[in-house]
Design an enzyme around this catalytic site. Sequence first.
Site, mmCIF file in Angstrom:
data_model
loop_
_atom_site.group_PDB
_atom_site.id
_atom_site.type_symbol
_atom_site.label_atom_id
_atom_site.label_comp_id
_atom_site.label_asym_id
_atom_site.label_seq_id
_atom_site.Cartn_x
_atom_site.Cartn_y
_atom_site.Cartn_z
ATOM 1 N N SER A 1 0.831 -1.215 0.000
ATOM 2 C CA SER A 1 0.000 0.000 0.000
ATOM 3 C C SER A 1 0.864 1.264 0.000
ATOM 4 O O SER A 1 0.514 2.264 -0.637
ATOM 5 C CB SER A 1 -0.957 -0.002 1.190
ATOM 6 O OG SER A 1 -0.254 0.057 2.423
ATOM 7 N N ASN B 1 13.630 3.052 5.153
ATOM 8 C CA ASN B 1 12.605 2.069 5.507
ATOM 9 C C ASN B 1 11.520 2.740 6.323
ATOM 10 O O ASN B 1 11.768 3.734 7.023
ATOM 11 C CB ASN B 1 13.232 0.932 6.319
ATOM 12 C CG ASN B 1 12.197 -0.093 6.769
ATOM 13 O OD1 ASN B 1 11.423 -0.601 5.953
ATOM 14 N ND2 ASN B 1 12.172 -0.392 8.067
ATOM 15 N N HIS C 1 8.673 1.984 9.337
ATOM 16 C CA HIS C 1 8.343 1.041 10.405
ATOM 17 C C HIS C 1 7.107 1.565 11.133
ATOM 18 O O HIS C 1 6.985 2.767 11.383
ATOM 19 C CB HIS C 1 9.520 0.921 11.380
ATOM 20 C CG HIS C 1 9.290 -0.078 12.459
ATOM 21 N ND1 HIS C 1 9.414 -1.444 12.250
ATOM 22 C CD2 HIS C 1 8.935 0.069 13.768
ATOM 23 C CE1 HIS C 1 9.149 -2.072 13.386
ATOM 24 N NE2 HIS C 1 8.854 -1.185 14.315
#
Length: 327
Positions: free
Chosen positions: A125, A219, A221
């Site tokens: 997504s 990244n 998280h």
Amino acid sequence: MPFLTHFSTPITGNSSVGSMSIRAQGSILCPSSSSQIQSIQSPKPPCVLTVPTYFSFKIFSTKRGWLKSNSSFSSHCILPASTNLRRRNCVIKTEHKVVSDVEEDNVKSKAKRKNLAVFVSGGGSNFRSIFYATLNGSVHGDIVVLVTNKYDCGGAEYARDKGIPVILFPKNKDATEGLSAEDLIAALRSYKVDFILLAGYLKLIPTELVRAYPKSIVNIHPSLLPAFGGKGYFGMKVHKAVIASGARYSGPTIHYVDEHYDTGRILAQRVVPVLANDTAEELAARVLHEEHKLYVEVVAALCEGRIIWREDGVPLIQSKENPKDYR
């Protein structure tokens, strides 16, 4: 006859190139019935001068030089008590240095679009929200390749539907397809990748890749790192742990990637409340909503070169609206 005002003051108004707010230094041609040259001293309190006037101006870009444009608009300026207005029997064209949306868009259009690689393991997504942003202009870059450890995951299927090449990594022991770390680096370089974006990729990034792309891999998280991060903290496990801890706040974190899970430098965070009766699914949905917005903002900053590294090694995002502000 017209008279000429000399000033250094803010001016706001609307023109054919859009709304703008400028500090002009120069002269404005105003209508007048007198042809005599004389000085007019403004009264002690500040006065407001409203002038329907025509500007012949140039849009100034510090990087690209002068961009000529002609326009007209009604403007007003607040003059301090010490301002002198001089009337002259002449006509003059004025030049102003202005910052407008036209200039910004022109500079942005000439800048090189960045090539992006996205790594996913699931539905993707966040990958989709970034892809949409590259299409609507929010992100000045293009997703040129998608990397996944699950060739049939939703993110990989979506990429193939959009014509984006898909690479399988790492190579499974029993699979005939898939790349080694060295082959992956070579493939990414063949696509001229500038930045690597991890979006729900569950494998540890190999040291070779981290070293090949220093300060170029980020990244996302689903918790406020350094809390609830590290090996084993992913998906619903994170949100269940947050609720069980009694934490009152959670939210996504975007960080640079190093050789370990979730330990790289934090680049951006967004806070959401943890409600008293939250389920893990409800909290996950609240966090994910912010993930989609935050990741697009960060990728836009990456592509526009607005990441500034502090002397102590902490990365900051430079504001697009005000380059002196950081977050």
